[in-house]
Design a protein around this motif. Structure first.
Motif, PDB file in Angstrom:
ATOM      1  N   ALA A 435      37.712 -82.792  -3.496  1.00  0.00           N
ATOM      2  CA  ALA A 435      37.382 -84.186  -3.199  1.00  0.00           C
ATOM      3  C   ALA A 435      36.445 -84.760  -4.260  1.00  0.00           C
ATOM      4  CB  ALA A 435      36.753 -84.281  -1.812  1.00  0.00           C
ATOM      5  N   LYS A 438      38.173 -85.740  -7.347  1.00  0.00           N
ATOM      6  CA  LYS A 438      38.905 -87.005  -7.206  1.00  0.00           C
ATOM      7  C   LYS A 438      37.975 -88.183  -6.944  1.00  0.00           C
ATOM      8  CE  LYS A 438      43.570 -85.790  -5.724  1.00  0.00           C
ATOM      9  NZ  LYS A 438      44.256 -86.771  -6.569  1.00  0.00           N
ATOM     10  N   GLN A 440      36.213 -88.768  -4.297  1.00  0.00           N
ATOM     11  CA  GLN A 440      36.426 -89.244  -2.927  1.00  0.00           C
ATOM     12  C   GLN A 440      35.469 -88.518  -1.988  1.00  0.00           C
ATOM     13  OE1 GLN A 440      40.582 -88.395  -2.155  1.00  0.00           O
ATOM     14  NE2 GLN A 440      41.253 -90.394  -2.894  1.00  0.00           N
ATOM     15  N   MET A 444      37.673 -88.583   3.356  1.00  0.00           N
ATOM     16  CA  MET A 444      38.675 -89.487   2.779  1.00  0.00           C
ATOM     17  C   MET A 444      39.773 -88.675   2.090  1.00  0.00           C
ATOM     18  SD  MET A 444      39.960 -92.419   1.914  1.00  0.00           S
ATOM     19  CE  MET A 444      38.850 -93.831   1.914  1.00  0.00           C
ATOM     20  N   PHE A 445      39.376 -87.652   1.362  1.00  0.00           N
ATOM     21  CA  PHE A 445      40.342 -86.766   0.702  1.00  0.00           C
ATOM     22  C   PHE A 445      41.281 -86.148   1.742  1.00  0.00           C
ATOM     23  CE2 PHE A 445      41.230 -82.355  -0.849  1.00  0.00           C
ATOM     24  CZ  PHE A 445      42.044 -82.681  -1.932  1.00  0.00           C
TER      25      PHE A 445
END
Length: 503
Positions: A435, A438, A440, A444-445
């Motif tokens: 995560a 990314k 995030q 959320m991931f």
């Protein structure tokens, strides 16, 4: 000579203006726009939902996916999830929109009589006319009588009731009255964590200071006055706390507050001189047999002086939730208690700026606060439909807790009320690292992967606020029972696979 030069000069000026116009950039840019608006976030319609809509379009275009439909369990929109409208409410609305339907013998006489009374209260006997800014006097009177019945006879004054475009509009208007000051004197607003993102978004827009108080997940999301005191003390170092927001039953947590808890909160507000905002839009959505809804208005009145005559309270209700679920018709109200008369006059001015709430929403609100009575032609059908909706929601609340808690690593508190569950998920360190890569939030991931692989759209807990180091998601319990079972089983299977992948 000078006169002869004017035409040439004007032409030159016009040419220069045209050239400047060609070079002119926009007045409104990301840099020049109101910075408060840039800080507004609204998780239930955020990037997850944007991607869900894209996936729906890809499915329509024949793009292969590992699922056949997107299930939007991100928002409390009952009718979008298949719940049928309450017949009486829609009959009255239809009659008000098309009075020629009065000739239709298939429509019940009490619906027709209700529509006639409402139309008589409208300008030009049409729901297409403006109403008074606080709402139709007839409907405000009905709301007051409803509150009195609900609260066991505690008086309600129609003059203290302002109808609104759903509860959200009323909440923002009350916050507008309360927010003032600059720097360390700027208004601070105590909000629950987790909270409904309307509050954080409205406070960002108004540039108020949010002060989060944590609900106790280990005690079924209970509200603890000691935690209120902690948040208040922390806030006083950087702002002027003036407001305490309560959501009961809870969104996204689904907890129902006890009467004892409400009394403690009122005492706290009195002692600390805080304005109380009670978001009670889920008051009809109680599923736990050991829980009951107690309105802040009733408890405040029954506590007597000095609380009853000095604690300022604004309480909110909506046509969007309950058993009716008329989200798109945008109706609701706020009742104010102990509001200074001059401030109430300013509230009247504030609501008049928007002319009036939707009249059709007021029509539906009228049917909710004054439903068919025993002996009326519509009574039995109305009661049967209302009971069926609430019974189904109670069963789905039980199923949600039961199925999710079967899965190791998912922890779901009982859904005592409202329309949502807010399960906690354990995420392995490799998932946290993925995560971070990314950029995030971890939940959320997880939610984005869930959407891409199953078509199930839920909202990450980070959009509502959560205790540091914990991860959650919010999902509605609104899909039809069989579909909800499938969604919960799919979600559980995906979680198990996800954990295995990142372990």
């Amino acid at each position: 000579m000078l006169r002869a030069l004017w035409p040439r000069r004007l032409v030159a000026m016009a040419m220069a203006a045209a050239a400047a116009g060609a070079r002119r950039g926009p007045v409104l840019t990301p840099e020049s726009m109101n910075p408060a608006v840039r800080r507004v976030e609204y998780a239930v319609r955020g990037p997850i939902v944007t991607r869900a809509l894209e996936l729906e379009q890809e499915l329509r275009n024949g793009v292969p996916k590992p699922f056949t439909e997107v299930i939007k369990a991100n928002i409390g929109d009952a009718q979008a999830m298949g719940q049928q409208p309450i017949t009486f409410l829609r009959q009255v609305a239809a009659l008000c929109l098309c009075p020629e339907l009065m000739k239709d013998e298939a429509l019940p006489s009490d619906a027709k009589e209700r529509a006639r009374r409402l139309l008589a209260a409208c300008g030009g006997q049409s729901v297409g006319s403006y109403s008074a800014s606080p709402g139709l006097p007839l409907v405000r009177e009905k709301v007051a009588r409803y509150i009195e019945r609900r609260d066991g006879g505690v008086p309600a004054n129609p003059g203290d009731i302002f109808l609104s475009t759903g509860a959200s509009d009323a909440i923002v208007n009350i916050l507008k009255l309360l927010v003032s000051g600059t720097g360390s004197s700027r208004t601070g607003v105590l909000i629950p964590i987790p909270q409904y993102p309307l509050y954080s978004a409205a406070l960002a827009e108004l540039e108020a200071v949010p002060l989060g108080y944590l609900l106790a997940e280990e005690r079924c999301w209970a509200l603890d006055v000691a935690e209120l005191r902690r948040a208040l003390a922390e806030g006083r170092g950087r702002c002027c706390p003036r407001v305490l927001c309560i959501i009961n039953p809870g969104n996204p947590t689904g907890q129902v507050q006890s009467r004892e808890c409400i009394e403690d909160v009122i005492r706290f507000a009195y002692e600390e001189k805080l304005f109380l905002m009670a978001d009670e839009v889920y008051q009809e959505n109680i599923y736990d047999k050991d829980s009951a809804f107690h309105s802040f208005k009733k408890v405040l009145a029954e506590m007597g002086p000095p609380y009853a005559d000095s604690v300022e309270l604004a309480s909110f209700h909506s046509v969007s939730k309950g058993y009716h679920g008329e989200c798109g018709l945008r109706g609701g109200y706020v009742e104010v208690v102990n509001l200074h008369p001059e401030v109430k006059a300013e509230l009247s001015k504030l609501v008049s700026v928007r002319l009036c709430p939707p009249v059709l929403g007021q029509v539906v609100l009228d049917g909710i606060v004054d439903p068919p009575q025993p002996g009326d032609p519509s009574y039995e059908r109305f009661q049967a439909e209302k009971t069926a909706v609430l019974s189904s929601l109670a069963e789905k609340a039980r199923l949600t807790e039961q199925i999710l808690n079967r899965t190791p690593g998912i922890h779901c508190n009982p859904v005592q009320g409202a329309m949502y569950s807010f399960p906690r998920i354990d995420l392995p360190p490799r998932a946290l690292a993925a995560a971070k890569e990314k950029q995030q939030a971890p939940d959320m991931f997880f939610c984005m992967r869930l959407l891409e692989e199953t078509g199930i759209c839920v909202v990450p807990g980070s959009g509502f606020g959560q205790k540091e180091g914990t991860f959650h998601f919010r999902m509605t319990i609104l899909p039809p029972t069989e579909k909800l079972k499938q969604v919960l089983e799919q979600l559980s299977s995906f979680y198990t696979k996800f954990v295995k992948e990142f372990s």
